[in-house]
Each structure stands twice: as structure tokens, then as C-alpha cells.
Design a protein around this motif. Structure first.
Motif, PDB file in Angstrom:
ATOM      1  N   ASN A 191       3.462   6.178   5.349  1.00 42.07           N
ATOM      2  CA  ASN A 191       3.647   6.018   3.910  1.00 42.07           C
ATOM      3  C   ASN A 191       3.377   4.589   3.448  1.00 42.07           C
ATOM      4  OD1 ASN A 191       4.165   7.163   1.440  1.00 42.07           O
ATOM      5  ND2 ASN A 191       6.304   6.522   1.458  1.00 42.07           N
ATOM      6  N   TYR A 192       3.518   3.623   4.365  1.00 41.99           N
ATOM      7  CA  TYR A 192       3.318   2.233   3.977  1.00 41.99           C
ATOM      8  C   TYR A 192       1.850   1.839   3.923  1.00 41.99           C
ATOM      9  CZ  TYR A 192       8.304   1.692   4.374  1.00 41.99           C
ATOM     10  OH  TYR A 192       9.640   1.821   4.173  1.00 41.99           O
ATOM     11  N   VAL A 193       0.961   2.703   4.387  1.00 40.04           N
ATOM     12  CA  VAL A 193      -0.450   2.327   4.382  1.00 40.04           C
ATOM     13  C   VAL A 193      -1.312   3.351   3.639  1.00 40.04           C
ATOM     14  CG1 VAL A 193      -0.269   1.061   6.550  1.00 40.04           C
ATOM     15  CG2 VAL A 193      -0.925   3.465   6.584  1.00 40.04           C
ATOM     16  N   VAL A 194      -0.633   4.255   2.881  1.00 37.33           N
ATOM     17  CA  VAL A 194      -1.377   5.349   2.263  1.00 37.33           C
ATOM     18  C   VAL A 194      -2.539   4.852   1.415  1.00 37.33           C
ATOM     19  CG1 VAL A 194      -1.205   7.187   0.546  1.00 37.33           C
ATOM     20  CG2 VAL A 194       0.482   7.017   2.337  1.00 37.33           C
ATOM     21  N   ARG A 195      -2.335   3.756   0.708  1.00 39.11           N
ATOM     22  CA  ARG A 195      -3.401   3.279  -0.175  1.00 39.11           C
ATOM     23  C   ARG A 195      -4.161   2.099   0.431  1.00 39.11           C
ATOM     24  NH1 ARG A 195      -1.444   1.332  -4.928  1.00 39.11           N
ATOM     25  NH2 ARG A 195       0.636   1.037  -4.084  1.00 39.11           N
ATOM     26  N   TYR A 242       3.043  13.886   0.131  1.00 39.89           N
ATOM     27  CA  TYR A 242       2.303  13.349   1.269  1.00 39.89           C
ATOM     28  C   TYR A 242       3.022  13.650   2.583  1.00 39.89           C
ATOM     29  CZ  TYR A 242      -1.110  10.758  -1.508  1.00 39.89           C
ATOM     30  OH  TYR A 242      -2.139  10.405  -2.349  1.00 39.89           O
ATOM     31  N   ASN A 280      -6.636  10.837   1.985  1.00 39.48           N
ATOM     32  CA  ASN A 280      -7.715   9.899   2.273  1.00 39.48           C
ATOM     33  C   ASN A 280      -7.383   9.029   3.486  1.00 39.48           C
ATOM     34  OD1 ASN A 280     -10.272   8.967   1.859  1.00 39.48           O
ATOM     35  ND2 ASN A 280      -9.636   7.315   0.501  1.00 39.48           N
ATOM     36  N   ILE A 281      -6.767   9.656   4.493  1.00 41.80           N
ATOM     37  CA  ILE A 281      -6.456   8.943   5.732  1.00 41.80           C
ATOM     38  C   ILE A 281      -7.071   9.715   6.886  1.00 41.80           C
ATOM     39  CG2 ILE A 281      -4.584   8.553   7.388  1.00 41.80           C
ATOM     40  CD1 ILE A 281      -2.910   7.534   5.166  1.00 41.80           C
ATOM     41  N   ILE A 282      -7.763   8.974   7.756  1.00 42.43           N
ATOM     42  CA  ILE A 282      -8.261   9.593   8.982  1.00 42.43           C
ATOM     43  C   ILE A 282      -7.187   9.399  10.033  1.00 42.43           C
ATOM     44  CG2 ILE A 282      -9.985   9.449  10.788  1.00 42.43           C
ATOM     45  CD1 ILE A 282     -11.910   9.625   8.810  1.00 42.43           C
ATOM     46  N   TYR A 333       0.803  -1.217   0.000  1.00 44.92           N
ATOM     47  CA  TYR A 333       0.000   0.000   0.000  1.00 44.92           C
ATOM     48  C   TYR A 333       0.835   1.266   0.000  1.00 44.92           C
ATOM     49  CZ  TYR A 333      -3.582  -3.355   1.172  1.00 44.92           C
ATOM     50  OH  TYR A 333      -4.422  -4.411   1.154  1.00 44.92           O
ATOM     51  N   ARG A 334       2.132   1.116  -0.333  1.00 44.93           N
ATOM     52  CA  ARG A 334       3.022   2.265  -0.320  1.00 44.93           C
ATOM     53  C   ARG A 334       2.789   3.122  -1.560  1.00 44.93           C
ATOM     54  NH1 ARG A 334       9.151   0.698  -0.591  1.00 44.93           N
ATOM     55  NH2 ARG A 334       8.283   0.178  -2.612  1.00 44.93           N
ATOM     56  N   VAL A 335       3.187   4.393  -1.488  1.00 44.02           N
ATOM     57  CA  VAL A 335       3.172   5.174  -2.739  1.00 44.02           C
ATOM     58  C   VAL A 335       4.593   5.333  -3.248  1.00 44.02           C
ATOM     59  CG1 VAL A 335       1.087   6.495  -2.408  1.00 44.02           C
ATOM     60  CG2 VAL A 335       3.219   7.340  -1.448  1.00 44.02           C
ATOM     61  N   ILE A 386       6.323   5.524   8.705  1.00 45.88           N
ATOM     62  CA  ILE A 386       5.215   4.618   9.028  1.00 45.88           C
ATOM     63  C   ILE A 386       4.013   4.787   8.092  1.00 45.88           C
ATOM     64  CG2 ILE A 386       3.561   3.912  10.792  1.00 45.88           C
ATOM     65  CD1 ILE A 386       5.606   4.801  12.884  1.00 45.88           C
ATOM     66  N   VAL A 439       5.069  12.116  -5.254  1.00 52.03           N
ATOM     67  CA  VAL A 439       3.902  11.969  -4.393  1.00 52.03           C
ATOM     68  C   VAL A 439       4.301  11.673  -2.946  1.00 52.03           C
ATOM     69  CG1 VAL A 439       1.849  10.583  -3.971  1.00 52.03           C
ATOM     70  CG2 VAL A 439       2.384  11.330  -6.268  1.00 52.03           C
ATOM     71  N   ALA A 440       5.301  10.806  -2.742  1.00 54.79           N
ATOM     72  CA  ALA A 440       5.702  10.472  -1.379  1.00 54.79           C
ATOM     73  C   ALA A 440       6.130  11.732  -0.627  1.00 54.79           C
ATOM     74  CB  ALA A 440       6.832   9.446  -1.395  1.00 54.79           C
ATOM     75  N   TRP A 493      -7.042  14.095   5.624  1.00 53.96           N
ATOM     76  CA  TRP A 493      -8.191  13.297   5.193  1.00 53.96           C
ATOM     77  C   TRP A 493      -8.514  13.589   3.726  1.00 53.96           C
ATOM     78  CZ3 TRP A 493     -13.564  13.424   8.136  1.00 53.96           C
ATOM     79  CH2 TRP A 493     -14.376  12.431   7.619  1.00 53.96           C
TER      80      TRP A 493
END
Lengths: 324, 288
Positions: free
Chosen positions: B85-89, B189, B33-35, A322-324, B83, B185-186, B29
């Protein structure tokens, strides 16, 4: 996710573990009883969350509300002289299911983040409301008398067996759901709600049923907790721990599986207990770290890890996914 | 009538700080798209940094705002890159739990450093107030509102006029297209998350002057951040401002006419009603 019914071996192991748990009170240790009753309680709550959050894909962040409603239903009955523990469990389940249906009809229309927030606010609002209502003992809480069964007084250890029954029902219920048309409908909704609707599945109906089942599992656990704890107040009934532990347990074991929640409840309770005993002051810090690590490295749970065997590549795969 | 206007003024003053509380939350958010359930804890960290500077160096809390901003900005940048960044999507469950775990971790750190005691920052001018036609306006809260508005305005200007700001807005519209035009993008973000944390730090500084706080004050602010975002819509400065003011006024009137004990319950009920009937906010745009 490992198929809809989950791994058969895992289910068998879970069933055997439940049977073994029946013999825990033979050790005649109050500490052991309380510890394993905690596992059973969180197991039942985790199963409850798993029905809506795992199978249906509606990530609830307020399922503790059912636990709280069940607890207060039992405590209110007790203050009116009804202390039968079996009756309390049934009443708590009914109360929680009714609550789930009434709130579910509007709230289950929401998706994703919005459903998460709505459910979280329901739990917080319920705690606020009960804290202000004198009939519920407001912030002072309620202290029911000791439990009875069929009119006779029963020893305290009955609370352990009652919690076992609730957890066993939750496990059996989850198994039944996973094998039924209902289960397939729920998974269809999770995977693609629009497509499920096109196939003739009424999403609202099935989602509400799923949430009601979810509520019954949490509500039953709440009813027994009241008698095990012999006291309930809003802060205990709607505690953040009770809200989040079941979710992390399901995630750790395997979301949307039959054996996952029980496995997760075992492991997380063991971790939590060890941290409490050894690091009382930084226990939450470690616990937060455990959550972060589980989410990053084991998002599909231990069951998936066992099934995959090539474990190391799986870690990396999870981290990259799920990384970008 | 006087009471009505006093409540209105109080509501607006509260709304200013709530707008700033929500702004950072709304950016993460809306754009990522992260709460971020750790946002409330970031705010508390800002408050404690201010408290510590005030106690140790007798620094005026309003002068601490840039320091709290920078400290939290750095923390946010590191957190994102190491941290988040690994769950952004990742799906909602993952990001919710991860940020919740982070908030537990940070809250425990706060407890270890500053204990669980309730703290407050009381300056020489804390009790000063203006009197306008019988309506009392606490000086500190007025200053807080002005600063909150100024920070919001600066953020808006930065997002609209700078190259990085444009990259951020492009990323929030379409990640793939932004990447094609050369946006990293990284990095974007990380900047958004850092900015959000920095704004939380600034909000914390302002909160420390007006309110008593403890490590557990994080949750109420987080919830109010939610409500303001839902009211105003996501990812925009104007949305956070409107949402903050509306919510501040609703909350003040609710505690006046329904009872202070029910203020939070009323707020949550308002949130639920809005979510059910208008899920994208009063002035919101559609987001997933």
C-alpha cells in the motif's frame, strides 16, 4: 536526484575511494582481493544500469545480459587462443554495445512496465539460447586459460587491477555523461520524453546511445569476471543476483548520481557478506528484507539523505509519498 | 494429423492452468498498475500448502484448492495493507524492486520449511486418462482445466455482479472518481491483492497435481504469467483466458517442432515480438 552532476563532494569522495582501492592488493590476501573485486564488479555493473535506468529513466530489468555477453565474448576469444585481458575487455565492450544497439532500437520504444518486462525476457532468453548452443559450451560452460597481457603471462592479481580499470572507466564515463550534452538530453528524456522531442532531442538516438554505454560497462565487467572466475556457464553469467544487485546498489546510493552506484556497491556488498557469514541459511530472507526496507524508506538513496540532513522527516515523507 | 490434434489438446489443457496463473497477476497489474514479481512465489506457496495437506492429512489435492485460496488470500491482504500500500502510486522501479524483495523473502521461507527438493503430489488417479479417437487426455489435466475455467467464471461473475466487484472496476477506471463516490480505495486494493494471491494459491494447488515443483519453479510461472497478460491484455478475466489458451498452444507446438530446450526461448521471443508490435496485447485495451 541531487542535480544533474550530483553532489561535488560525493564525486570527490568516490574518486578518492577509487584511488584507495588501488592499494587493496598490498594486503596480499586472496579473500580481500576477491571481496573488493566484487565491489568493483558490481560497481561497474551498477554504473551501467544507472546510465539507462537512472539518467534516462528506462528501468531495465535485464542488464545482466550485457555482463553475460561480455563474459561469453571473452571466453570465446580465449577458446580461440586469444587470452589478452585488455583485448578481451575491449572486445566484450564492443560485443555488448552492438547487442544493445540492435535490440535497443525496437525495445527502447517500450515504456514503463513493458520495457521492464521486455528487458527481463531478453536476459532470460539469452540464458536459454546459450544453454542450447554447443559452441558456447551449452550448460557445461567454458573454462578459459589464464589471462595474458601483451603476450606475456601475468599473475592472478591482474584480474583485480583489470576490474579496477573497468570500474574506474565506468565512473569516469558516468561523470563525463552527466556533464555532457548527452547527459542533459538523457535527463530531459527521463523527465518528459515528449517535451524533449519538441526541443529537438531525438529520443531514440539518445536512448540507444545510453543503452550502448550501459552495455559497455556491464560487458567489460563480464570479461574480467571470466578470468577472475576461470569458468563461465549460463547460470553464472545470467544469475539473478547479477541482475538485481546492481539495481539495488544504484537505488541505495542514489539513482541518477555519479557517486551513488559505488557507494551502493560498497554498502550492499558489506551487508551481503555479513549476512552470508552469519546467516548462511536465511541469508536470502534477510536480503529480501533489506531490499524491501531500502525501497520503502530510502527510495532516493543515501546521498539524498545526507544532502537533506533532516533525516527523520524524510523517512516519514518517503513512506507517505506513494500511499493511497 | 493425429499428432497435431494431440498437441492441440495438450496445448489447451496447459493453457487452462496458465490462464489461472495469469488471472491474479493480471488483476493486480490492470487494477493497481503494479507488476507483482512475488506472484510466482505465491503460486509456489499454494502448491506447498496443498502438498503439506496431502502428505499430513491425505487430503485430496482438489479439495485443498479452497484452503490454499483462503491461506493465500489472507497473506495477500496483510501484505497489501502492511507493505504494498505504501508504493501503490510509486514509479515502476520501486514496485518492481519491492515485490522482487518480497519474492526473495518468501522463497527463502519456503526453502526453510520444505527444503529445495523437488516435490509432487501423486494421487491414486494420477495416471488415469481418457482416450478419444486415439487422442490421450489425462484425467487430472482435464479436471484442472474445468476447475480453472470455473474459477475464472466465478471471478468474472463476482467482478460484474457484486457491489465490491463494481467498486473494483470503478477504481481501475479512475481512482479519483471512485474515491469521490465513496469507494475506500485502500480497502479495494487490499481485496484485489488478496484475491490475486488467493487465485495464485488455487493455481498452485492445481499445478501441484500435474507438475513436479521446487521453490525455484516460481520464475517460469511468473514469466508465463507475463506472457499471458501481454497476449490477452490486462485486468480482465476473458483476456487471461484467451491469452492462456493461445500461449499454451504456442508453447506445446514450439516444444514439439523446434525442440523442448528452446520452448522458453521461443515463448520469450513471441513475447518480445508482441510487445514491440502490439504493446497492449492481442485483445488489449490501452493502459499506462
Amino acid at each position: 536526484m541531487i542535480g544533474i552532476a550530483g553532489n561535488r563532494v560525493a564525486i570527490l569522495v568516490a574518486a578518492l575511494a577509487m584511488l584507495a582501492l588501488l592499494f587493496v592488493p598490498l594486503a596480499k590476501s586472496d579473500y580481500t582481493n576477491a571481496l573488493f573485486r566484487g565491489i568493483l564488479m558490481y560497481g561497474a555493473m551498477s554504473y551501467g544500469w544507472n546510465v539507462i535506468g537512472g539518467y534516462t529513466g528506462y528501468v531495465s530489468f535485464g542488464n545482466v545480459v550485457f555482463f553475460g555477453i561480455g563474459a561469453y565474448a571473452a571466453a570465446l576469444l580465449a577458446t580461440h587462443g586469444i587470452t589478452d585481458i585488455g583485448l578481451s575487455i575491449v572486445a566484450a565492450m564492443v560485443a555488448a554495445a552492438l547487442f544493445a544497439v540492435v535490440l535497443g532500437i525496437p525495445v527502447l520504444r517500450l515504456q514503463g512496465h513493458y520495457f521492464g518486462i521486455a528487458t527481463l525476457s531478453i536476459a532470460l532468453a539469452a540464458q536459454d539460447l546459450i544453454s542450447n548452443i554447443d559452441a558456447f559450451g551449452a550448460t557445461n560452460g567454458l573454462s578459459p586459460k589464464a589471462a595474458t597481457l601483451f603476450g606475456a603471462a601475468v599473475p592472478y592479481v591482474v584480474t583485480y587491477y583489470a576490474m579496477w580499470v573497468v570500474c574506474a572507466l565506468a565512473l569516469a564515463g558516468t561523470y563525463a555523461v552527466s556533464r555532457s550534452r548527452l547527459g542533459y538530453a538523457l535527463v530531459a528524456i527521463r523527465e518528459n520524453e515528449g517535451a524533449a522531442a519538441v526541443l529537438g532531442i531525438n529520443p531514440t538516438k539518445y536512448k540507444v546511445i545510453a543503452w550502448a554505454i550501459s552495455g559497455m560497462m556491464g560487458g567489460g565487467a563480464g570479461a574480467v569476471f571470466v578470468y577472475a572466475n576461470s569458468y563461465i556457464d549460463p547460470a553464472t553469467a545470467f544469475a539473478v543476483d547479477n541482475n538485481v544487485f546492481p539495481i539495488v546498489m544504484a537505488l541505495l546510493g542514489g539513482v541518477g548520481t555519479v557517486a551513488g552506484p559505488l557507494l551502493g556497491a560498497f554498502i550492499l556488498t558489506a551487508i551481503n557478506e555479513t549476512l552470508w557469514n552469519h546467516f548462511p541459511f536465511i541469508h536470502t530472507l534477510f536480503f529480501g528484507a533489506v531490499i524491501v526496507i531500502v525501497v520503502l524508506f530510502l527510495p532516493r538513496g543515501l546521498l539524498a539523505l545526507i544532502a537533506a540532513r533532516r533525516s527523520w522527516s524524510l523517512y516519514v515523507q518517503h513512506l507517505r509519498a506513494y500511499r493511497v | 494429423m493425429q499428432l497435431f490434434f494431440q498437441d492441440l489438446v495438450n496445448g489447451i489443457l496447459t493453457g487452462g492452468i496458465l490462464a489461472l496463473v495469469a488471472l491474479g497477476f493480471s488483476l493486480v497489474w490492470g487494477i493497481m498498475n503494479i507488476i507483482n514479481l512475488a506472484h510466482g512465489t505465491f503460486i509456489m506457496l499454494g502448491a506447498y500448502v496443498t502438498y503439506q495437506l496431502f502428505v499430513s492429512f491425505h487430503l485430496d489435492p482438489f479439495l485443498c484448492i479452497p484452503i490454499a485460496f483462503v491461506v493465500l488470500f489472507a497473506l495477500g491482504y496483510v501484505t497489501q495493507l502492511s507493505i504494498i500500500n505504501y508504493v501503490v502510486r510509486a514509479p515502476v522501479l520501486t514496485t518492481f524492486l519491492l515485490t522482487f524483495g518480497l519474492s526473495l523473502l518468501l522463497e527463502n521461507v519456503i526453502l526453510l520449511i520444505w527444503t529445495g527438493d523437488t516435490r509432487s503430489v501423486t494421487t491414486g488417479y494420477s495416471g488415469a486418462h481418457l482416450d478419444v479417437g486415439g487422442i490421450t487426455i489425462p484425467l487430472v489435466k482435464l479436471l484442472t482445466l474445468v476447475i480453472a475455467l470455473a474459477i475464472g467464471g466465478l471471478t468474472q461473475l463476482w467482478l460484474a455482479r457484486t457491489k465490491l466487484g463494481r467498486a473494483i472496476r470503478a477504481t481501475s477506471m479512475d481512482v479519483g472518481a471512485a474515491q469521490l463516490t465513496g469507494v475506500r480505495v485502500a480497502h479495494v486494493y487490499a481485496i484485489v491483492f488478496a484475491l490475486s494471491a488467493g487465485l495464485a494459491g488455487a493455481a498452485g494447488s492445481l499445478i501441484s497435481v500435474s507438475y513436479a515443483f521446487s521453490p525455484s519453479s516460481a520464475t517460469p510461472f511468473l514469466i508465463k504469467g507475463f506472457i499471458v497478460c501481454v497476449l490477452g491484455g490486462l485486468g480482465s478475466v476473458q483476456g487471461a483466458l484467451v491469452g492462456g489458451l493461445v500461449y499454451g498452444i504456442v508453447e506445446t507446438f514450439a516444444s514439439q517442432y523446434i525442440g523442448a530446450g528452446y520452448a522458453d526461448a521461443v515463448a520469450l521471443a513471441v513475447l518480445l515480438v508482441i510487445l514491440v508490435f502490439r504493446p497492449t496485447g492481442i485483445m488489449g485495451r490501452a493502459t499506462a
